[in-house]
Design an enzyme around this catalytic site. Structure first.
Site, PDB file in Angstrom:
ATOM      1  CB  ALA A  12      -0.913   0.003   1.222  1.00  0.00           C
ATOM      2  CB  ALA A  13       0.629   4.402  -1.925  1.00  0.00           C
ATOM      3  CB  CYS A  14      -1.404   4.677   3.082  1.00  0.00           C
ATOM      4  SG  CYS A  14      -2.150   3.040   3.085  1.00  0.00           S
ATOM      5  CG  HIS A  15       0.956   0.811   5.062  1.00  0.00           C
ATOM      6  ND1 HIS A  15       0.180  -0.290   4.792  1.00  0.00           N
ATOM      7  CD2 HIS A  15       0.230   1.587   5.902  1.00  0.00           C
ATOM      8  CE1 HIS A  15      -0.972  -0.181   5.440  1.00  0.00           C
ATOM      9  NE2 HIS A  15      -0.959   0.952   6.110  1.00  0.00           N
TER      10      HIS A  15
END
Length: 326
Positions: free
Chosen positions: A267-270
């Site tokens: 995930a980009a958010c991680h």
């Protein structure tokens, strides 16, 4: 100069040969959506109208099913519990939390028994909408959130509230003008809202092209592990999370070497976690040495079989190159 023109031509040719398979991160805008946004910018340009501290209990997913289990959620309820939030489909594994309607049902039963805080149920449906049927009535939730750039709409979110301000509480986080029924201040972003609404009318198919895992198996055989296969669990039809096993085949290294594949390791958010293995995969029981090699490949509505074939060949050549370099 001739060199600059040649380089620009080379860059254009390379960009045309790239194959995008990171649709769980973001999708392109549909032509109808761009038209709706453009029309709204031209015709609807007018004005259409504290700190909080909380204790949070994180419930891990089952290492057997890869999803959060109903009984684990209910067991985590405390006297002061006021909200339960469950992701409808995981953005890395694609596992669908099929137990959400039962969680909602159990919570309603608890609310009848309790003389304390009412428990509300929220689900994040960002990854699910457009890929599987999503019905808020069947889910039984009080709140549901979506975000447009996961299903061919602009980068704008929406919150469903089951009876806002009447059956279900909704309080402002910011204060100012009252043009949005005092739920939030500021002016509505009409063009983006129009784009999001247009996607709703496009009748996006509930299933999209599924990656041919047999093709990956036929090429990599015992060198590949699918990290999102769990007995009895359903996954999003467009999502494959896999690791190609080998000491030099870390996910970031494979993707940076591929000539055509544009995908992600998670995930980009991680992404701030750097090159460490995904904690989501680790919590699902995937060994660290396998998780660090993970690739998340997610296809979209326009992905073709020939592109899937080309990606498999690109990965085959990349793996051979990295292993020969070792």
């Amino acid at each position: 100069s001739t060199w600059c023109r040649s380089r620009a031509k080379s860059e254009r040719a390379r960009s045309q040969s790239l194959i995008y398979m990171d649709y769980n991160a973001t999708t392109p805008l549909e032509p109808e959506v761009m038209q709706a946004v453009s029309e709204a910018l031209q015709d609807a340009w007018g004005n259409p109208s504290s700190n909080h501290i909380a204790d949070v209990t994180f419930v891990p997913v089952s290492r057997v099913s890869g999803r959060v289990e109903v009984e684990d959620i209910i067991a985590a309820v405390r006297p002061a519990t006021c909200l339960i939030s469950v992701m409808l489909a995981n953005n890395e594994t694609g596992v669908i939390m099929v137990g959400l309607p039962r969680i909602s049902c159990r919570v309603k039963f608890l609310n009848k028994q309790r003389e304390r805080l009412r428990i509300l149920v929220h689900t994040d449906a960002a990854q699910a909408l457009g890929k599987i049927p999503v019905d808020v009535q069947e889910l039984g939730v009080d709140y549901l959130t979506i975000v447009g750039h996961k299903f061919y709409a602009p980068r704008i979110g929406a919150l469903f509230v089951n009876g806002p301000g009447s059956r279900t509480p909704l309080y402002p986080m910011l204060f100012g003008g009252g043009q949005e029924r005092n739920f939030r201040p500021g002016t509505e972003n009409t063009p983006m809202i129009a784009g999001l609404g247009k996607v709703r009318t496009l009748r996006i198919p509930t299933t999209v092209l599924m990656l041919n895992q047999i093709l990956f198996l036929s090429v990599f055989r015992d060198k590949i592990r699918f990290n999102n296969r769990f007995p009895g669990s359903d996954i999003l039809p467009n999502t494959t999370n896999m690791s190609i096993l080998g000491p030099t085949l870390q996910g970031w290294r494979v993707l940076s070497t591929c000539r055509r594949l544009l995908a992600s390791v998670g995930a980009a958010c991680h992404s701030a976690s750097g090159n460490r293995p995904s904690y989501i995969l680790l919590s699902c029981g995937v060994p660290s040495e396998v998780a660090v090699n993970a690739l998340r490949v997610s296809v979209g509505r326009g992905t073709t079989k020939s592109e899937v074939d080309a990606v498999v060949e690109d990965l085959r050549e990349t793996v051979q190159l990295l292993e020969d370099m070792n």
